[in-house]
Design a protein around this motif. Structure first.
Motif, PDB file in Angstrom:
ATOM      1  N   LEU A 121       0.841  -1.193   0.000  1.00 49.93           N
ATOM      2  CA  LEU A 121       0.000   0.000   0.000  1.00 49.93           C
ATOM      3  C   LEU A 121       0.875   1.241   0.000  1.00 49.93           C
ATOM      4  O   LEU A 121       1.696   1.430   0.901  1.00 49.93           O
ATOM      5  CB  LEU A 121      -0.918   0.020   1.232  1.00 49.93           C
ATOM      6  CG  LEU A 121      -1.935  -1.112   1.348  1.00 49.93           C
ATOM      7  CD1 LEU A 121      -2.697  -0.999   2.651  1.00 49.93           C
ATOM      8  CD2 LEU A 121      -2.895  -1.105   0.160  1.00 49.93           C
ATOM      9  N   LEU A 122       0.721   2.069  -1.004  1.00 47.58           N
ATOM     10  CA  LEU A 122       1.444   3.330  -1.100  1.00 47.58           C
ATOM     11  C   LEU A 122       0.596   4.431  -0.479  1.00 47.58           C
ATOM     12  O   LEU A 122      -0.385   4.887  -1.074  1.00 47.58           O
ATOM     13  CB  LEU A 122       1.770   3.653  -2.559  1.00 47.58           C
ATOM     14  CG  LEU A 122       2.457   4.991  -2.824  1.00 47.58           C
ATOM     15  CD1 LEU A 122       3.786   5.072  -2.073  1.00 47.58           C
ATOM     16  CD2 LEU A 122       2.660   5.217  -4.311  1.00 47.58           C
ATOM     17  N   SER A 123       0.963   4.827   0.736  1.00 50.05           N
ATOM     18  CA  SER A 123       0.177   5.812   1.483  1.00 50.05           C
ATOM     19  C   SER A 123       0.858   7.168   1.434  1.00 50.05           C
ATOM     20  O   SER A 123       2.062   7.279   1.657  1.00 50.05           O
ATOM     21  CB  SER A 123       0.015   5.358   2.937  1.00 50.05           C
ATOM     22  OG  SER A 123      -0.634   6.347   3.703  1.00 50.05           O
ATOM     23  N   PHE A 124       0.052   8.204   1.173  1.00 50.05           N
ATOM     24  CA  PHE A 124       0.549   9.577   1.188  1.00 50.05           C
ATOM     25  C   PHE A 124       0.069  10.347   2.416  1.00 50.05           C
ATOM     26  O   PHE A 124       0.241  11.567   2.473  1.00 50.05           O
ATOM     27  CB  PHE A 124       0.106  10.313  -0.081  1.00 50.05           C
ATOM     28  CG  PHE A 124       0.828   9.881  -1.315  1.00 50.05           C
ATOM     29  CD1 PHE A 124       2.148  10.265  -1.538  1.00 50.05           C
ATOM     30  CD2 PHE A 124       0.200   9.085  -2.250  1.00 50.05           C
ATOM     31  CE1 PHE A 124       2.815   9.858  -2.671  1.00 50.05           C
ATOM     32  CE2 PHE A 124       0.863   8.668  -3.393  1.00 50.05           C
ATOM     33  CZ  PHE A 124       2.178   9.060  -3.606  1.00 50.05           C
TER      34      PHE A 124
ATOM     35  N   ARG B 200       6.052  15.840   4.419  1.00 50.59           N
ATOM     36  CA  ARG B 200       6.556  14.879   5.400  1.00 50.59           C
ATOM     37  C   ARG B 200       6.303  13.442   4.936  1.00 50.59           C
ATOM     38  O   ARG B 200       7.164  12.574   5.069  1.00 50.59           O
ATOM     39  CB  ARG B 200       5.890  15.122   6.748  1.00 50.59           C
ATOM     40  CG  ARG B 200       6.188  16.473   7.371  1.00 50.59           C
ATOM     41  CD  ARG B 200       7.631  16.577   7.807  1.00 50.59           C
ATOM     42  NE  ARG B 200       7.942  17.856   8.421  1.00 50.59           N
ATOM     43  CZ  ARG B 200       7.849  18.095   9.713  1.00 50.59           C
ATOM     44  NH1 ARG B 200       7.450  17.142  10.541  1.00 50.59           N
ATOM     45  NH2 ARG B 200       8.163  19.286  10.193  1.00 50.59           N
ATOM     46  N   SER B 201       5.125  13.190   4.392  1.00 45.66           N
ATOM     47  CA  SER B 201       4.838  11.852   3.881  1.00 45.66           C
ATOM     48  C   SER B 201       5.732  11.507   2.702  1.00 45.66           C
ATOM     49  O   SER B 201       6.176  10.358   2.558  1.00 45.66           O
ATOM     50  CB  SER B 201       3.363  11.745   3.475  1.00 45.66           C
ATOM     51  OG  SER B 201       2.503  11.902   4.582  1.00 45.66           O
ATOM     52  N   GLY B 202       6.009  12.493   1.851  1.00 48.78           N
ATOM     53  CA  GLY B 202       6.917  12.246   0.741  1.00 48.78           C
ATOM     54  C   GLY B 202       8.324  11.936   1.201  1.00 48.78           C
ATOM     55  O   GLY B 202       9.008  11.074   0.629  1.00 48.78           O
ATOM     56  N   VAL B 203       8.769  12.608   2.257  1.00 45.37           N
ATOM     57  CA  VAL B 203      10.105  12.348   2.798  1.00 45.37           C
ATOM     58  C   VAL B 203      10.194  10.930   3.350  1.00 45.37           C
ATOM     59  O   VAL B 203      11.187  10.220   3.143  1.00 45.37           O
ATOM     60  CB  VAL B 203      10.446  13.389   3.880  1.00 45.37           C
ATOM     61  CG1 VAL B 203      11.680  12.978   4.669  1.00 45.37           C
ATOM     62  CG2 VAL B 203      10.676  14.749   3.237  1.00 45.37           C
ATOM     63  N   VAL B 204       9.145  10.487   4.043  1.00 39.17           N
ATOM     64  CA  VAL B 204       9.135   9.119   4.569  1.00 39.17           C
ATOM     65  C   VAL B 204       9.189   8.108   3.432  1.00 39.17           C
ATOM     66  O   VAL B 204       9.895   7.092   3.509  1.00 39.17           O
ATOM     67  CB  VAL B 204       7.882   8.900   5.437  1.00 39.17           C
ATOM     68  CG1 VAL B 204       7.808   7.461   5.914  1.00 39.17           C
ATOM     69  CG2 VAL B 204       7.886   9.841   6.622  1.00 39.17           C
TER      70      VAL B 204
END
Length: 489
Positions: free
Chosen positions: A117-120, A310-314
């Motif tokens: 699952l690709l979560s943003f 922040r989600s993109g950095v993770v």
């Protein structure tokens, strides 16, 4: 090159070996010289289970109980020795941020690597955990409650799990691109709501706190950065052990089955949506722990913790380290935090370098840094000295080319940024750290940088196919040894 498992029309029927990649003695390897080293160093198909519905990831390592205990003991020892090896306040602060980022990346990999699952909106759960931790700290201080700050991350875990149960009830009903788009909308929605309610979330200033308000824990008040690092290190070990345990439970195996073939899992009587929902709650709980620890470290929780960035950095940290290996996200978090904190103090182009590094890993090492290292370690353990003798020259040639390309690229980027900043601030371009000798040698510097870049590219153009050829030969020998070991009674 696509495998037969990816194309139903190319799947061989039972008993037909005429078109099978294993009909010959050598393993099926990529034929293109542009193939990545990590792809060639994958496990041979003969060693994989015949039930594998998709291209195989890294081979499963069956470690004994003693080996597992040794690995976890070494990890604990490493966490304990780091503050003694790097005692400065700056180093302790950096390692504390690495620890919180490692917990967040590991929790994200429960969704991306284990469940597919690709979560943003993963940073959303970390932000909710941060606000829950700050709220608990302030309530403890206002009521003078005899509660230690050590248990505050539990409040972040509870808040994150509750948010995961609420939002995940909607998001996990679908998978794939639909799930990614739904989480993208959820992340934007929560971020906007936090900005619209400053009386709850503190607006741009956020909500401040004081981590020394609680009762001492084993004599620790968490006033110094060393004590905060100890807090984060303990929780990192606990969370890593618990998340590793989750991956070894029936739920973890079901999650990987849903990732590979959700239709087959549903046919066997399990609900893929229910499996995704449970994994979402668990991942959100650990993300809440990371958010609470981050809030204790900075003594602040702001609406920026909900941002899509922040989600993109993770996501970048997790893919950079490798989603197929449990320790991969931790490796990516260490590299990513180092790049964003240390590299940002050295150059203004740190985001460009981070993006180029991420692009290079995705293209040339799809398994991430951990996958690249594990693949080489597997081959070295199999062939020992013969492998080193065959590969050291091609690797040395490729490293020389990479050094020239990277050096020339860094020079070009820094001189370009120097000119841009000079034009923007009306200063002498010679004041740049790369242009400190005056304007008379500007053309010479550009010439040397471009020459290094072009020579390095030409060198790599010749050295890379030779490396791939040598690696292909070694991988073929490893495949023959693996099949020979499998044929033995």
């Amino acid at each position: 090159m696509r495998d037969a498992a990816d194309n139903p029309s190319r799947r061989p029927v039972e008993g037909d070996t005429s078109d099978s990649p294993h009909s010959s003695d050598s393993p099926h390897l990529p034929d293109s010289p542009n193939a990545s080293v990590a792809t060639i160093f994958r496990a041979p198909r003969a060693a994989m289970s015949p039930m594998s519905p998709a291209p195989p990831g890294p081979p499963t390592l069956h470690l004994s109980a003693g080996q597992n205990i040794a690995i976890w003991a070494g990890f604990a020892l490493l966490l304990a020795l780091l503050p003694w090896c790097f005692p400065s306040e700056a180093a302790l602060t950096l390692m504390t941020q690495m620890g919180t980022a490692a917990i967040l990346a590991l929790s994200f990999n429960l969704l991306l690597g284990s469940t597919g699952l690709l979560s943003f909106c993963h940073a959303t759960y970390a932000g909710i955990g941060a606000y829950a931790g700050v709220w608990c700290v302030n309530r403890i201080g206002a009521g003078a409650l005899p509660v230690s700050m050590f248990v505050v991350p539990l409040a972040g875990a509870a808040a994150g799990a509750l948010a995961g149960a609420t939002l995940g009830f909607v998001t996990t009903r679908r998978a794939g691109m639909t799930f990614a788009m739904i989480t993208l909308g959820v992340a934007e929605l929560v971020w906007v709501v936090a900005a619209m309610l400053p009386e709850w979330f503190g607006g741009e200033r956020g909500i401040a706190t004081d981590r020394t308000l609680g009762a001492p824990w084993l004599g620790l008040t968490f006033g110094s950065q060393r004590e905060v690092y100890g807090l984060v290190a303990v929780w990192l070990f606990i969370c890593a052990a618990l998340m590793y345990g989750v991956t070894r439970t029936p739920l973890g195996f079901l999650a990987r089955a849903v990732r590979d073939n959700a239709g087959r899992v549903a046919f066997l009587g399990q609900s893929p949506a229910a499996v995704r929902y449970r994994m979402q709650i668990i991942a959100a709980a650990f993300a809440g722990v990371a958010g609470a620890l981050g809030a204790l470290n900075f003594e602040l929780a702001s609406a920026d913790t909900f941002s899509l960035e922040r989600s993109g950095v993770v996501l970048v940290f997790t893919v950079l380290g490798g989603t197929a290996y449990f320790a991969g996200p931790m490796v990516g978090a260490v590299i990513g935090v180092f790049a964003t904190v240390v590299l940002a103090t050295m150059t203004r182009a740190w985001q460009l370098y981070l993006g180029l590094g991420f692009l290079a890993v995705v293209v040339f090492a799809p398994g991430g840094v951990a996958g690249l290292v594990a693949g080489h370690m597997r081959v070295l353990q199999t062939l020992r000295q013969d492998t080193v003798r065959r590969l050291w020259r091609p690797y040395l040639a490729v490293c020389a080319g990479l050094a020239m390309v990277v050096g020339g690229l860094i020079a070009v980027v820094e001189m370009t940024y120097g000119i841009r900043l000079a034009v923007a601030s009306a200063i002498d371009p010679g004041q740049s750290w790369l242009c400190s000798a005056g304007a008379s040698n500007v053309w010479a510097r550009w010439g040397v940088a471009m020459l290094s870049l072009m020579l390095g590219a030409a060198w790599l153009y010749r050295a890379w196919p030779r490396l791939i050829g040598a690696v292909r030969q070694v991988a073929g020998q490893v495949g023959r040894l693996a099949r020979g070991a499998g044929d033995q009674p």
